[in-house]
Design a protein around this motif. Structure first.
Motif, PDB file in Angstrom:
ATOM      1  N   UNK A  10       0.806  11.130 -13.697  1.00 35.52           N
ATOM      2  CA  UNK A  10       1.500  10.804 -12.502  1.00 35.52           C
ATOM      3  C   UNK A  10       3.057  10.946 -12.571  1.00 35.52           C
ATOM      4  N   UNK A  11       3.741  11.627 -11.932  1.00 38.08           N
ATOM      5  CA  UNK A  11       5.189  11.520 -12.173  1.00 38.08           C
ATOM      6  C   UNK A  11       6.110  11.724 -10.909  1.00 38.08           C
ATOM      7  N   UNK A  12       7.050  11.033 -10.588  1.00 36.78           N
ATOM      8  CA  UNK A  12       7.625  11.031  -9.473  1.00 36.78           C
ATOM      9  C   UNK A  12       9.253  11.613  -9.774  1.00 36.78           C
ATOM     10  N   UNK A  41      -9.470  23.030 -16.659  1.00 34.43           N
ATOM     11  CA  UNK A  41      -8.254  23.153 -15.826  1.00 34.43           C
ATOM     12  C   UNK A  41      -7.644  21.868 -15.215  1.00 34.43           C
ATOM     13  N   UNK A  42      -6.413  21.959 -15.256  1.00 38.49           N
ATOM     14  CA  UNK A  42      -5.557  20.969 -14.731  1.00 38.49           C
ATOM     15  C   UNK A  42      -4.642  21.530 -13.443  1.00 38.49           C
ATOM     16  N   UNK A  43      -4.941  20.832 -12.387  1.00 38.58           N
ATOM     17  CA  UNK A  43      -3.981  21.444 -11.284  1.00 38.58           C
ATOM     18  C   UNK A  43      -2.941  20.503 -10.989  1.00 38.58           C
ATOM     19  N   UNK A  44      -1.503  21.078 -11.055  1.00 39.77           N
ATOM     20  CA  UNK A  44      -0.273  20.302 -10.913  1.00 39.77           C
ATOM     21  C   UNK A  44       0.176  20.587  -9.134  1.00 39.77           C
ATOM     22  N   UNK A  72     -12.463  16.306  -3.013  1.00 35.04           N
ATOM     23  CA  UNK A  72     -11.662  15.095  -3.133  1.00 35.04           C
ATOM     24  C   UNK A  72     -10.408  14.979  -2.307  1.00 35.04           C
ATOM     25  N   UNK A  73      -9.827  13.717  -2.003  1.00 34.97           N
ATOM     26  CA  UNK A  73      -8.703  13.666  -1.059  1.00 34.97           C
ATOM     27  C   UNK A  73      -7.873  12.990  -1.968  1.00 34.97           C
ATOM     28  N   UNK A  74      -6.613  13.128  -1.649  1.00 33.95           N
ATOM     29  CA  UNK A  74      -5.387  11.973  -2.190  1.00 33.95           C
ATOM     30  C   UNK A  74      -4.241  12.175  -1.403  1.00 33.95           C
ATOM     31  N   UNK A  75      -3.392  11.169  -2.010  1.00 33.44           N
ATOM     32  CA  UNK A  75      -1.930  11.291  -1.157  1.00 33.44           C
ATOM     33  C   UNK A  75      -0.730  11.594  -2.210  1.00 33.44           C
ATOM     34  N   UNK A  76       0.334  12.277  -1.667  1.00 33.68           N
ATOM     35  CA  UNK A  76       1.493  12.391  -2.481  1.00 33.68           C
ATOM     36  C   UNK A  76       2.576  11.683  -1.529  1.00 33.68           C
ATOM     37  N   UNK A  84      -3.927  16.760 -11.427  1.00 33.97           N
ATOM     38  CA  UNK A  84      -5.742  16.399 -11.319  1.00 33.97           C
ATOM     39  C   UNK A  84      -6.240  17.370 -12.471  1.00 33.97           C
ATOM     40  N   UNK A  85      -7.122  16.610 -13.263  1.00 38.04           N
ATOM     41  CA  UNK A  85      -7.822  17.438 -14.230  1.00 38.04           C
ATOM     42  C   UNK A  85      -9.277  17.562 -13.409  1.00 38.04           C
ATOM     43  N   UNK A  86      -9.832  18.687 -13.203  1.00 40.02           N
ATOM     44  CA  UNK A  86     -10.982  18.968 -12.750  1.00 40.02           C
ATOM     45  C   UNK A  86     -12.002  18.439 -13.564  1.00 40.02           C
TER      46      UNK A  86
END
Length: 272
Positions: A10-12, A41-44, A72-76, A84-86
């Protein structure tokens, strides 16, 4: 299950510099597998909005059109990025390869890095759902000479579609089919044996479905993987979308009504 930033990294305050922003986009090949030929797979993702962005990531396993996707659900947060790593939550305990659908409440930028155990990998940008092609629409994929090439396609609108894969410039053609929300892959050597084209033209032939496609090539010596994204279709200016056409019709009807009313008032004023 809602995950508040289920992020491997995670990075801002940073922004991904390539790709396309959309509220719904697709990555036609992604997954996680073990065994003799592991695949990761990693999703950015980056939220360029100034408000919170609710994101849902759904995984459609290959050749399983009637199986509900894992989600899956998340917030940004505003201007926040994450990765997110699958893993098992999306692909299951045994692992799988398929496609990803990414939906969000605000425009989102997403891309996936796919790689194998030897760290050779490539990047695929998420393609907005609006660019998916259907019947009588085409896109082009480049094909490098001498590499092992694989074609990936996913149906994005919940309807079946027959589509044609045509070699360029040879014009040889194969017809393929996808069920609603189905992802599949085809090895080029099995589709067209002994032929090396410079590009493939993918054209929707019959059905109400729409597809997003991509190609991957593995170099014979280095084993480097290169991704080839579909060309984005463009519409000619003489083709108007329904909302735009409806607006033009409404304006014309309003003008006609105004002219009719003016004529009626003029007629009434002339009467004794």
């Amino acid at each position: 299950m809602r995950l508040r930033l289920l992020l491997a990294v995670a990075f801002t305050g940073t922004t991904l510099l390539a790709g396309y922003t959309a509220r719904e986009s697709w990555i036609p090949v992604a997954g996680h597998t073990a065994g003799p030929r592991p695949f990761f797979t990693t999703v950015y993702m980056t939220n360029p909005a100034t408000t919170m962005n609710d994101v849902t990531v759904s995984f459609f396993a290959s050749a399983q059109p009637h199986v509900a996707p894992r989600t899956i659900a998340l917030e940004l947060g505003p201007n926040q990025s994450g990765a997110v790593d699958l893993g098992p939550q999306l692909v299951g305990e045994e692992g799988a390869v398929g496609a990803l659908r990414i939906r969000s409440t605000a425009p989102l930028l997403a891309e996936a890095r796919v790689f194998s155990a030897n760290a050779m990998g490539t990047v695929l940008h998420a393609i907005p759902a609006q660019f998916a092609i259907g019947t009588a629409e085409s896109t082009i994929l480049h094909v490098p000479a001498g590499a092992r090439y694989k074609l990936y396609a996913v149906e994005t609108h919940g309807f079946p579609l027959y589509f044609a894969v045509k070699l360029m410039p040879d014009n040889l053609e194969r017809r393929l089919y996808l069920s609603p929300n189905e992802q599949r892959s085809w090895d080029f050597g099995e589709l067209f044996r002994g032929i090396t084209p410079s590009a493939l033209q993918i054209t929707g032939v019959n059905g109400s479905g729409k597809i997003i496609v991509a190609g991957t090539a593995i170099a014979p010596q280095s084993q480097d993987v290169t991704a080839f994204e579909m060309s984005l279709p463009t519409e000619a200016r003489h083709r108007l979308r329904w909302p735009e056409l409806t607006a033009y019709i409404a304006v014309v009807l309003a003008i006609i009504a105004a002219l009719f009313r003016m004529r009626q008032l003029t007629t009434d004023n002339r009467q004794p």
